[in-house]
Design a protein around this motif. Sequence first.
Motif, PDB file in Angstrom:
ATOM      1  N   VAL A   4       0.925  -1.212  -0.137  1.00 28.29           N
ATOM      2  CA  VAL A   4       0.011  -0.064  -0.101  1.00 28.29           C
ATOM      3  C   VAL A   4       0.740   1.239  -0.095  1.00 28.29           C
ATOM      4  O   VAL A   4       1.751   1.422   0.887  1.00 28.29           O
ATOM      5  N   PHE A   5       0.636   1.962  -1.040  1.00 30.82           N
ATOM      6  CA  PHE A   5       1.305   3.396  -1.040  1.00 30.82           C
ATOM      7  C   PHE A   5       0.454   4.508  -0.954  1.00 30.82           C
ATOM      8  O   PHE A   5      -0.690   4.543  -1.283  1.00 30.82           O
ATOM      9  N   GLN A  45      -7.506 -12.060   4.596  1.00 26.73           N
ATOM     10  CA  GLN A  45      -6.615 -12.079   5.585  1.00 26.73           C
ATOM     11  C   GLN A  45      -5.881 -10.999   5.746  1.00 26.73           C
ATOM     12  O   GLN A  45      -4.984 -10.784   6.614  1.00 26.73           O
ATOM     13  N   LEU A  46      -6.402  -9.988   4.847  1.00 29.89           N
ATOM     14  CA  LEU A  46      -5.427  -8.663   4.837  1.00 29.89           C
ATOM     15  C   LEU A  46      -6.373  -7.672   5.560  1.00 29.89           C
ATOM     16  O   LEU A  46      -6.024  -6.623   5.412  1.00 29.89           O
ATOM     17  N   GLU A  47      -7.269  -8.159   6.577  1.00 27.47           N
ATOM     18  CA  GLU A  47      -7.867  -7.100   7.084  1.00 27.47           C
ATOM     19  C   GLU A  47      -7.016  -6.313   8.165  1.00 27.47           C
ATOM     20  O   GLU A  47      -7.349  -4.977   8.418  1.00 27.47           O
ATOM     21  N   ALA A  48      -5.982  -6.580   8.298  1.00 27.16           N
ATOM     22  CA  ALA A  48      -5.098  -5.769   9.462  1.00 27.16           C
ATOM     23  C   ALA A  48      -4.409  -4.560   8.832  1.00 27.16           C
ATOM     24  O   ALA A  48      -4.141  -3.602   9.446  1.00 27.16           O
ATOM     25  N   MET A  49      -4.600  -4.514   7.377  1.00 27.69           N
ATOM     26  CA  MET A  49      -4.077  -3.533   6.562  1.00 27.69           C
ATOM     27  C   MET A  49      -5.054  -2.295   6.336  1.00 27.69           C
ATOM     28  O   MET A  49      -4.788  -1.383   5.874  1.00 27.69           O
ATOM     29  N   GLY A  84       2.993  -0.043   3.912  1.00 27.85           N
ATOM     30  CA  GLY A  84       3.067  -1.187   4.490  1.00 27.85           C
ATOM     31  C   GLY A  84       2.894  -2.403   3.448  1.00 27.85           C
ATOM     32  O   GLY A  84       2.317  -1.952   2.251  1.00 27.85           O
ATOM     33  N   ALA A  85       2.964  -3.446   3.732  1.00 26.57           N
ATOM     34  CA  ALA A  85       2.932  -4.583   2.513  1.00 26.57           C
ATOM     35  C   ALA A  85       2.700  -5.901   3.312  1.00 26.57           C
ATOM     36  O   ALA A  85       3.138  -5.961   4.681  1.00 26.57           O
ATOM     37  N   GLY A  96      10.008  -2.641   7.987  1.00 24.59           N
ATOM     38  CA  GLY A  96      10.092  -4.109   7.647  1.00 24.59           C
ATOM     39  C   GLY A  96      10.577  -4.538   6.040  1.00 24.59           C
ATOM     40  O   GLY A  96      11.015  -5.551   5.708  1.00 24.59           O
ATOM     41  N   VAL A  97       9.695  -3.897   5.229  1.00 24.81           N
ATOM     42  CA  VAL A  97       9.913  -4.137   3.843  1.00 24.81           C
ATOM     43  C   VAL A  97      11.445  -3.707   3.473  1.00 24.81           C
ATOM     44  O   VAL A  97      11.673  -4.457   2.531  1.00 24.81           O
TER      45      VAL A  97
END
Length: 150
Positions: A4-5, A45-49, A84-85, A96-97
């Motif tokens: 995500v940018f 499963q990307l709900e945390a983003m 984030g990614a 982290g990336v």
Amino acid sequence: MFAVFQRNSITSEDLLLFRHKLFKHGIHVKVFPLQVIKKVLGQLQLEAMLPLFIGHTLIVVSSQAKVKEMLQAARTVPQTLLLGAFIENKLLSQQGVVNYSKLPSKETLQGQLVSTLTTMTSQTSSLLAHHSTHLSRLLEQHSKEDTKSA
């Protein structure tokens, strides 16, 4: 890979250049309305983003983790900011990336492992041969001493 940018006042020409640089590596840039993103990510499963999707965002997706290529393309467009990614089932921050991109490839790690295992095998073999060679020399010396004393 799913990144995500944040998209800050980027011209259409810069965005097209960014897309083209990523597309050369098999990476795609997607833009969706926030309502669509929130609905779809809530089911995956990307709900945390979800907290990353505030304002204008770009989604960068690829079937393979081509993090170095993505970061190189992002450096050329300062109007985009990596938030984030989600790479190889791990949620990563911007740092982290960057750290992930510095890791050696799987092929390099496999080569190092094979090299280490080969070295250990040859060392074990030479150590086993060394002891038997040393033992035979000691036995020869002992037998020579016995023949001289007899």
